[in-house]
Enzyme design. Sequence first.
Site, PDB file in Angstrom:
ATOM      1  N   CYS A 252       0.817  -1.219   0.000  1.00  0.00           N
ATOM      2  CA  CYS A 252       0.000   0.000   0.000  1.00  0.00           C
ATOM      3  C   CYS A 252       0.850   1.267   0.000  1.00  0.00           C
ATOM      4  O   CYS A 252       0.343   2.355  -0.283  1.00  0.00           O
ATOM      5  CB  CYS A 252      -0.939   0.012   1.201  1.00  0.00           C
ATOM      6  SG  CYS A 252      -2.105  -1.355   1.198  1.00  0.00           S
TER       7      CYS A 252
ATOM      8  N   HIS B 244      -3.074   7.338   2.822  1.00  0.00           N
ATOM      9  CA  HIS B 244      -3.518   6.095   2.185  1.00  0.00           C
ATOM     10  C   HIS B 244      -4.897   5.753   2.745  1.00  0.00           C
ATOM     11  O   HIS B 244      -5.095   5.742   3.959  1.00  0.00           O
ATOM     12  CB  HIS B 244      -2.511   4.975   2.462  1.00  0.00           C
ATOM     13  CG  HIS B 244      -3.058   3.618   2.183  1.00  0.00           C
ATOM     14  ND1 HIS B 244      -3.701   3.327   0.998  1.00  0.00           N
ATOM     15  CD2 HIS B 244      -3.090   2.478   2.924  1.00  0.00           C
ATOM     16  CE1 HIS B 244      -4.095   2.061   1.033  1.00  0.00           C
ATOM     17  NE2 HIS B 244      -3.743   1.527   2.183  1.00  0.00           N
TER      18      HIS B 244
ATOM     19  N   ASN C 145     -10.348   0.426  -0.052  1.00  0.00           N
ATOM     20  CA  ASN C 145      -8.888   0.494   0.035  1.00  0.00           C
ATOM     21  C   ASN C 145      -8.314  -0.011  -1.280  1.00  0.00           C
ATOM     22  O   ASN C 145      -8.372  -1.204  -1.568  1.00  0.00           O
ATOM     23  CB  ASN C 145      -8.419  -0.363   1.210  1.00  0.00           C
ATOM     24  CG  ASN C 145      -6.898  -0.455   1.320  1.00  0.00           C
ATOM     25  OD1 ASN C 145      -6.172  -0.028   0.420  1.00  0.00           O
ATOM     26  ND2 ASN C 145      -6.428  -1.010   2.415  1.00  0.00           N
TER      27      ASN C 145
END
Lengths: 72, 314
Positions: free
Chosen positions: B105, B238, B268
């Site tokens: 990520c 994020h 996500n």
Amino acid sequence: MASFEKVAQIIAEHRDIPQDNIKPETSFQELGLDSLDTVELVMSVEEAFGITIEMTGDLKTVQDVVNVIDAA
Amino acid sequence: MGVGSALPEHVVTNDMLSGFLDTSDEWITTRTGIKERRVVTTETLAELSATAAKRALAMAGIEAAQLSYILCATTSADYAIPSLACQVQQMLGASCPAMDVNAACTGFLYALDMADALFARDPNARVLVIGAEAMSRLVEWNDRSTAVLFGDGAGALVLGPGSDLKSMLVTAAGDPDPLYARHANGNSPYAVKRERAPLRMDGHAVYRFAVPTIVRDVSAAIARAGMTEDDIDAVLLHQANLRIVDAAAQRLNIPRDKFKTNIQSRGNTSAASIPILMDELQREGHLPQGSVLALAAFGGGLTTGACVLAWGVS
């Protein structure tokens, strides 16, 4: 300050509820804390007491957290 | 210089998930902030990435042939070989070097860090940085604790000469246990099988890691830029979980409304989350020229990254 009072104070501030509502046997579920709220609480307790707490499923009530603190 | 994004057409709502998982809109919303996410059906990740890149190139006003390098941050490319970056290079008609970056990520921040290194070698470079993920390929769709979290999409940024990047830091602390997604196993007759779930995340461990890390990294990135929290116009974290954004915002001395989010409708999207958010904010007019942005990401590795930059698109 005894561990219980300090934990109760942290929860009261975090949840914006009167500290008197928090008893040792009060469960996090009764306080409306979900699992991530409990993680938040553990992080605050770690910071306040300068300890590291292992997260297990056994932390269900205020007393459970107090026991972990007193054992540390 | 330019920013762009592209999303799959198919919208998957929480109610659609509770049709085959023991979960509910209320559970997902209160614990993650996510209401819906996009998931690839017929689209390839290369197509989404190329579309995002074309939009970014158009905004930057340059041709693909002028690019010096293509960096794709991804963990879920269409192929193991070739890289997503090489697929995008072909689709754009570019001729520059191209490669993928895997930092889970945090991949987009790592790719920006690599781009910064490329500018150190050639200050006149033009670098295309893409964050693209089809997380739906990695997710264990029977696991209600993770299947509800992820989404697919691509975001792209075209970087040109200048000094808009004010600070950059990335970290890694190797440990697969908190968060991993298994690789395709192939069919080697010699491999001894070691069974692990396809994708697993210890949400509590990640939360405990992420929140203090964001605070530490964002503070450090601001300090290295020679700035204070007051100088930051927008914070783009994020998009992993709205609760993590809220917890980080509480601990940083920056007003909550400066923390931008789109996880509610995107889920996500791993390495793609920050560039998609950037593009959506830009197109909605929320990022005036010269705005000072703080970016921060965290993810499998465990990896983390943060930077401060001045927003300059044209």
